[in-house]
Design a protein around this motif. Structure first.
Motif, PDB file in Angstrom:
ATOM      1  N   THR A  60       0.819  -1.224   0.000  1.00 21.39           N
ATOM      2  CA  THR A  60       0.000   0.000   0.000  1.00 21.39           C
ATOM      3  C   THR A  60       0.848   1.267   0.000  1.00 21.39           C
ATOM      4  O   THR A  60       0.524   2.233  -0.671  1.00 21.39           O
ATOM      5  N   PHE A  61       1.934   1.258   0.742  1.00 21.33           N
ATOM      6  CA  PHE A  61       2.740   2.478   0.833  1.00 21.33           C
ATOM      7  C   PHE A  61       3.814   2.587  -0.229  1.00 21.33           C
ATOM      8  O   PHE A  61       4.133   3.680  -0.682  1.00 21.33           O
ATOM      9  N   ILE A  63       3.434   1.006  -3.118  1.00 23.25           N
ATOM     10  CA  ILE A  63       2.638   0.850  -4.342  1.00 23.25           C
ATOM     11  C   ILE A  63       3.022  -0.358  -5.198  1.00 23.25           C
ATOM     12  O   ILE A  63       2.172  -1.099  -5.642  1.00 23.25           O
ATOM     13  N   ASP A  82      -0.354  -2.319  -5.491  1.00 19.08           N
ATOM     14  CA  ASP A  82      -1.535  -1.942  -4.722  1.00 19.08           C
ATOM     15  C   ASP A  82      -1.876  -0.505  -5.091  1.00 19.08           C
ATOM     16  O   ASP A  82      -1.184   0.442  -4.702  1.00 19.08           O
ATOM     17  N   TYR A  84      -4.426   1.291  -4.280  1.00 21.34           N
ATOM     18  CA  TYR A  84      -5.392   1.917  -3.379  1.00 21.34           C
ATOM     19  C   TYR A  84      -5.253   3.436  -3.302  1.00 21.34           C
ATOM     20  O   TYR A  84      -6.233   4.174  -3.352  1.00 21.34           O
ATOM     21  N   ARG A  85      -4.024   3.908  -3.176  1.00 22.24           N
ATOM     22  CA  ARG A  85      -3.823   5.346  -2.983  1.00 22.24           C
ATOM     23  C   ARG A  85      -3.676   6.123  -4.292  1.00 22.24           C
ATOM     24  O   ARG A  85      -3.363   7.310  -4.284  1.00 22.24           O
ATOM     25  N   THR A  87      -4.893   7.532  -8.200  1.00 23.74           N
ATOM     26  CA  THR A  87      -6.123   8.000  -8.816  1.00 23.74           C
ATOM     27  C   THR A  87      -6.192   7.713 -10.308  1.00 23.74           C
ATOM     28  O   THR A  87      -7.271   7.707 -10.885  1.00 23.74           O
ATOM     29  N   ASP A  91      -0.286   7.657 -12.492  1.00 18.75           N
ATOM     30  CA  ASP A  91       0.462   7.514 -11.238  1.00 18.75           C
ATOM     31  C   ASP A  91       1.328   6.249 -11.262  1.00 18.75           C
ATOM     32  O   ASP A  91       2.438   6.230 -10.733  1.00 18.75           O
ATOM     33  N   TRP A 112      -6.838  -3.269  -6.236  1.00 24.15           N
ATOM     34  CA  TRP A 112      -7.557  -2.016  -6.533  1.00 24.15           C
ATOM     35  C   TRP A 112      -7.329  -1.615  -7.992  1.00 24.15           C
ATOM     36  O   TRP A 112      -7.144  -0.439  -8.317  1.00 24.15           O
ATOM     37  N   LYS A 115      -8.794   1.388 -10.138  1.00 27.76           N
ATOM     38  CA  LYS A 115      -8.297   2.764 -10.029  1.00 27.76           C
ATOM     39  C   LYS A 115      -7.303   3.098 -11.134  1.00 27.76           C
ATOM     40  O   LYS A 115      -6.966   4.267 -11.346  1.00 27.76           O
TER      41      LYS A 115
END
Ligand SMILES: Nc1ncnc2c1ncn2[C@@H]1O[C@H](COP(=O)(O)OP(=O)(O)O)[C@@H](O)[C@H]1O
Ligand SMILES: [Mg+2]
Length: 148
Positions: A60-61, A63, A82, A84-85, A87, A91, A112, A115
């Motif tokens: 998550t952190f 990516i 991941d 999640y963060r 958009t 990215d 995710w 996204k």
């Protein structure tokens, strides 16, 4: 499209493992499902099926996390994303994900994935995971059509 009901997290790991055992390299799994659906669980299964012994956590952190495989003939890397963060696909592109998504010697799993739809390659395998009860999940799998 096919779907299965997973009765517990162990069954979801097994499902990922059996998928990975058929992989030849270049596969991209797009995992879609709510928080706690079992995306990381399934990713662990894929890693296990590829012979990875290390513990897999959601990146998550960071990516994107890339694992090197030593014991496979054609598959040399496992790329775990991941989103999640994030958009948008931009990215992911910014951190170099395209290097892995287009490699025949790499298996990629994206949590995710909805996204970052813009980055999905044509051969993406879409995996939807839905909560049924506390312990059961419906896992649906669909190979996207290759538009040549
Ligand atoms: N059938 C199942 N498949 C996967 N996880 C399950 C299942 N039943 C219960 N769980 C639990 O749900 C959680 C799934 O977590 P995780 O894989 O991290 O989800 P995600 O990455 O989708 O947010 C874990 O705590 C796991 O033990
Ligand atoms: Mg996760």
């Amino acid at each position: 499209m096919s779907s299965v009901i997973s009765q517990n997290s162990q069954a979801t790991i097994k499902f990922g493992q059996s998928l990975a055992q058929k992989f030849v390299g270049g596969e991209v799994l797009a995992l879609v499902g709510d928080l706690g659906a079992g995306k990381t669980c399934l990713s662990r299964g894929v890693a296990k099926g590829l012979g990875i012994k290390r513990k897999i956590n959601s990146p998550t952190f960071v990516i994107m996390k890339v694992y090197n495989l030593k014991n496979k003939k054609n598959i040399k890397k496992f790329c775990h994303i991941d989103a999640y963060r994030l958009t948008s696909a931009a990215d992911l592109i910014a951190i170099g994900a395209l290097d892995y998504l287009n490699r025949a010697d790499t298996v990629t799993v994206m949590e995710w994935a909805e996204k970052v739809k813009g980055i999905w390659p044509k051969n993406t395998i879409l995996v939807n995971i839905k909560h049924q009860t506390a312990q059961t999940r419906k896992i649906s799998i669909k190979k996207l059509k290759r538009v040549s």
